[in-house]
Design an enzyme around this catalytic site. Structure first.
Site, PDB file in Angstrom:
ATOM      1  N   LYS A   1      -4.331  -7.119   3.202  1.00 27.29           N
ATOM      2  CA  LYS A   1      -4.306  -5.508   2.314  1.00 27.29           C
ATOM      3  C   LYS A   1      -6.085  -6.245   1.949  1.00 27.29           C
ATOM      4  O   LYS A   1      -6.360  -4.263   1.356  1.00 27.29           O
ATOM      5  CB  LYS A   1      -3.647  -5.669   0.991  1.00 27.29           C
ATOM      6  CG  LYS A   1      -3.877  -5.132  -0.186  1.00 27.29           C
ATOM      7  CD  LYS A   1      -3.748  -3.801   0.800  1.00 27.29           C
ATOM      8  CE  LYS A   1      -2.949  -2.678  -0.157  1.00 27.29           C
ATOM      9  NZ  LYS A   1      -4.368  -2.207  -1.366  1.00 27.29           N
TER      10      LYS A   1
ATOM     11  N   SER B   1       0.700  -1.562   0.022  1.00 24.89           N
ATOM     12  CA  SER B   1      -0.156   0.116  -0.379  1.00 24.89           C
ATOM     13  C   SER B   1       0.862   1.359  -0.334  1.00 24.89           C
ATOM     14  O   SER B   1       2.014   1.523   0.755  1.00 24.89           O
ATOM     15  CB  SER B   1      -1.301   0.113   1.527  1.00 24.89           C
ATOM     16  OG  SER B   1      -1.444   1.404   1.206  1.00 24.89           O
TER      17      SER B   1
ATOM     18  N   ARG C   1     -40.187 -15.098  12.849  1.00 22.19           N
ATOM     19  CA  ARG C   1     -39.169 -15.969  11.203  1.00 22.19           C
ATOM     20  C   ARG C   1     -39.905 -18.030  12.714  1.00 22.19           C
ATOM     21  O   ARG C   1     -40.520 -18.529  11.277  1.00 22.19           O
ATOM     22  CB  ARG C   1     -37.716 -16.906  12.284  1.00 22.19           C
ATOM     23  CG  ARG C   1     -36.728 -16.138  11.305  1.00 22.19           C
ATOM     24  CD  ARG C   1     -35.399 -15.721  11.064  1.00 22.19           C
ATOM     25  NE  ARG C   1     -35.300 -16.910  11.112  1.00 22.19           N
ATOM     26  CZ  ARG C   1     -34.639 -17.703  12.208  1.00 22.19           C
ATOM     27  NH1 ARG C   1     -34.567 -18.178  12.777  1.00 22.19           N
ATOM     28  NH2 ARG C   1     -33.974 -19.171  10.720  1.00 22.19           N
TER      29      ARG C   1
ATOM     30  N   GLU D   1     -10.084   1.874   3.822  1.00 19.50           N
ATOM     31  CA  GLU D   1      -9.956   3.050   3.185  1.00 19.50           C
ATOM     32  C   GLU D   1     -10.902   3.270   1.873  1.00 19.50           C
ATOM     33  O   GLU D   1     -11.031   4.872   2.143  1.00 19.50           O
ATOM     34  CB  GLU D   1      -8.432   2.093   1.739  1.00 19.50           C
ATOM     35  CG  GLU D   1      -8.742   3.367   0.486  1.00 19.50           C
ATOM     36  CD  GLU D   1      -7.598   2.589  -0.304  1.00 19.50           C
ATOM     37  OE1 GLU D   1      -6.714   2.215  -0.247  1.00 19.50           O
ATOM     38  OE2 GLU D   1      -8.064   2.815  -1.459  1.00 19.50           O
TER      39      GLU D   1
ATOM     40  N   GLY E   1       0.644   3.161  -2.863  1.00 20.44           N
ATOM     41  CA  GLY E   1       0.707   3.768  -4.486  1.00 20.44           C
ATOM     42  C   GLY E   1       1.821   4.181  -4.853  1.00 20.44           C
ATOM     43  O   GLY E   1       2.615   3.407  -4.105  1.00 20.44           O
TER      44      GLY E   1
ATOM     45  N   HIS F   1      -7.810  -3.502   4.929  1.00 19.76           N
ATOM     46  CA  HIS F   1      -7.331  -2.122   4.703  1.00 19.76           C
ATOM     47  C   HIS F   1      -8.157  -1.504   3.687  1.00 19.76           C
ATOM     48  O   HIS F   1      -8.650  -0.266   3.528  1.00 19.76           O
ATOM     49  CB  HIS F   1      -5.675  -2.357   3.873  1.00 19.76           C
ATOM     50  CG  HIS F   1      -4.905  -0.677   3.686  1.00 19.76           C
ATOM     51  ND1 HIS F   1      -5.645  -0.310   2.546  1.00 19.76           N
ATOM     52  CD2 HIS F   1      -4.227  -0.559   4.656  1.00 19.76           C
ATOM     53  CE1 HIS F   1      -4.807   0.477   2.108  1.00 19.76           C
ATOM     54  NE2 HIS F   1      -3.689   0.874   3.354  1.00 19.76           N
ATOM     55  N   ASN F   2      -8.011  -1.936   2.085  1.00 15.92           N
ATOM     56  CA  ASN F   2      -8.868  -1.022   1.257  1.00 15.92           C
ATOM     57  C   ASN F   2     -10.642  -1.218   1.358  1.00 15.92           C
ATOM     58  O   ASN F   2     -10.889   0.038   1.310  1.00 15.92           O
ATOM     59  CB  ASN F   2      -8.513  -2.437  -0.042  1.00 15.92           C
ATOM     60  CG  ASN F   2      -7.037  -2.259  -0.635  1.00 15.92           C
ATOM     61  OD1 ASN F   2      -6.368  -1.507   0.351  1.00 15.92           O
ATOM     62  ND2 ASN F   2      -7.594  -2.205  -2.027  1.00 15.92           N
TER      63      ASN F   2
END
Ligand code: 6PG
Length: 488
Positions: free
Chosen positions: A182, A128, A462, A189, A130, A185-186
């Site tokens: 990751k 990460s 239910r 983000e 960029g 993480h995104n």
């Protein structure tokens, strides 16, 4: 000790920048790519420092000492499988291949198992930060067999961002854990970006603030508790003038700036449609599969889909009328409470992501240590923020914390800021400004701290139509009742 070494397959922007970063860190680097231009580009920038830069895979492999460390930087998906199929027969036992792309974690698990079965090692590694991060210090999230990590640790630690002298990289856990971390993480983000976009909307349409003023405000927030990469770049984006970068051939299309836009800032000319490559969606999908609530992230993913319905939105606004207007009250007060609201919503978003990591670590046997995850997210990555230090300390104090919301420091901050979050959602609702991520964050917080929720009624429904049974609070067991139609 011999010089640490790394082979890089794929010399596109990310691969080239990581390779140059490794060279700067004193690593012996070989690079290969199918394209002549990519190879020449790397060679030129490396200035003769690379072991080799070549389109010839055999020459590339011969240049690397064994056991080899090979970083694959190609687009996620079929390209990774194609590279592995080409590499595997040529590798030697004990060689390590690291996939540094944004691969889907289930693909990573499959590749890991296939490579291990051939006596080869495989890491899925989130990277990460960029292009800039890749060149000068990313956060890296490797996962896979622990054994070979020691061999590449000096390489990765030399390349990673540092916070207080501590590299933003660590072996995270088994199997596909690196790519899973990751992915989450995104997801976080996506949530933070959407929250910032909603704050911008509320200040802009609800408060009538201009971009320059908002840029100052975001800049101030970035000097306090909200200090983070995403707040910082949002301040920059808000203040960016129209005239600097836009060349005639890139000038905005036919759309004239919507009413109230001054034409002074580039942001006002950017089409309100945000694309996505899938990692946020995967986070929501897997959270659903594991039964972990991540509503802020879900709202952010959904918001990107709604943003893509541009022509439908334009048509609907003509038929149904646009809902957005000014928020009641003083715009300065709105500006004042927005920073506090964002802080509460940021805390909630990270909490959802970490709760998902905790559950996934158990379900997939990753063996994650959440303190380590918080530590390596403090620098280099897109979601880096001062808050990560607070989270790191929370997990250090209690590794089994079920949710960050109940960590004492986080709970204190939430108690102090949640009224602002509620107020922002109320004002947005009154103004007709959609704030799905702010609202979802508030709802999550309110639901998580509700000792009682109305799910008793859902359980009864239910049982009524499906005899699915329910539990009671006054007796053990599963119960079914012959419910009677009312009024009969
Ligand atoms: C990072 C970013 C990076 C990339 C995203 C964008 O951590 O450096 O997350 O991986 O910019 O993939 O994702 P979307 O295209 O889905 O917004």
């Amino acid at each position: 000790m011999s010089t640490p070494h790394l082979g890089v397959v794929g010399l596109g922007v990310m691969g080239r920048n990581l390779a140059l970063n490794a060279l700067d860190a004193g690593v012996a680097v070989a690079g290969t790519d199918l394209g002549d231009d990519a190879v020449t580009g790397f060679q030129d920038e490396a200035g003769g420092r690379a072991l080799i830069a070549t389109t010839d895979l055999d020459a590339f492999l011969d240049a690397l000492p064994t056991p080899r460390n090979i970083l694959v930087m190609v687009p996620a998906g079929k390209a990774v499988d194609a590279v592995l199929a080409g590499l595997a027969p040529k590798l030697s036992a004990g060689d390590l291949v690291i996939d540094g792309g944004n691969s889907y974690f289930k693909d990573t698990q499959r590749r890991h198992d296939e490579m291990e079965a051939q006596g080869l090692h495989f890491f899925g590694m989130g990277v990460s930060g960029g292009e800039e991060g890749a060149r000068y210090g990313p956060s890296m999230m490797p996962g896979g067999p622990r054994g070979p990590y020691a061999r590449v640790a000096p390489v990765l630690e030399g390349m990673a961002a540092e916070v207080d002298g501590d590299p933003c990289v660590a072996h995270l856990g088994a199997g596909a854990s690196g790519h899973y971390v990751k992915m989450v993480h995104n997801g976080i983000e996506y949530g933070l970006m959407q929250l910032l976009a909603e704050a911008y909307d509320l200040l802009k349409r609800g408060g009538g603030l201009d971009n320059g003023r908002m840029g100052e405000l975001f800049g101030q927030w970035n000097e306090g508790e909200l200090r983070s990469y995403l707040v910082e770049i949002t301040a920059d984006i808000l203040k960016h003038p129209y005239s600097v970068d836009v060349q005639p051939n890139e000038a905005p299309g036919d759309e004239s700036p919507p009413e109230g836009m001054t034409g002074k800032y580039l942001l006002d000319y950017i089409k309100d449609t945000a694309a996505q490559k899938g990692t946020g969606k995967w986070t929501s999908q897997d959270a659903m599969d594991l039964g972990v609530p991540t509503p802020t992230i879900d709202a952010a993913v959904t918001s990107r889909y709604i943003s893509a319905l541009k022509s439908e939105r334009v048509a609907a606004s003509e038929l149904l009328g646009t809902p957005a207007g000014r928020a009641p009250g003083d715009p300065d007060e709105l500006a004042g409470l927005m920073g506090d609201a964002l802080l509460a919503a940021f805390l909630v978003t990270y909490a959802q992501g970490f709760a998902l990591l905790k559950r996934a670590s158990d379900a997939y046997e990753f063996g994650l240590d959440l303190e380590t995850v918080a530590r390596i997210w403090r620098g280099g990555c897109i979601i880096r923020a001062d808050l990560l230090e607070v989270f790191r300390e929370a997990f250090r104090a209690d590794a089994e914390l079920p949710n960050l919301l109940v960590a004492p420091a986080v709970a204190d901050a939430l108690i102090g800021h949640r009224d602002a979050l509620r107020q922002s959602v109320v004002l947005a609702s009154q103004a007709g400004i959609p704030t799905p991520a702010l609202s979802a964050s508030l709802d999550y917080l309110d639901a998580y701290r509700s000792a009682w929720l109305p799910a008793n009624l859902v359980a009864a429904q239910r049982d009524y139509f499906g005899a699915h049974t329910f539990e009671r609070i006054d007796e053990e067991g599963a119960f079914h009742v012959q419910w009677e139609p009312a009024g009969l």
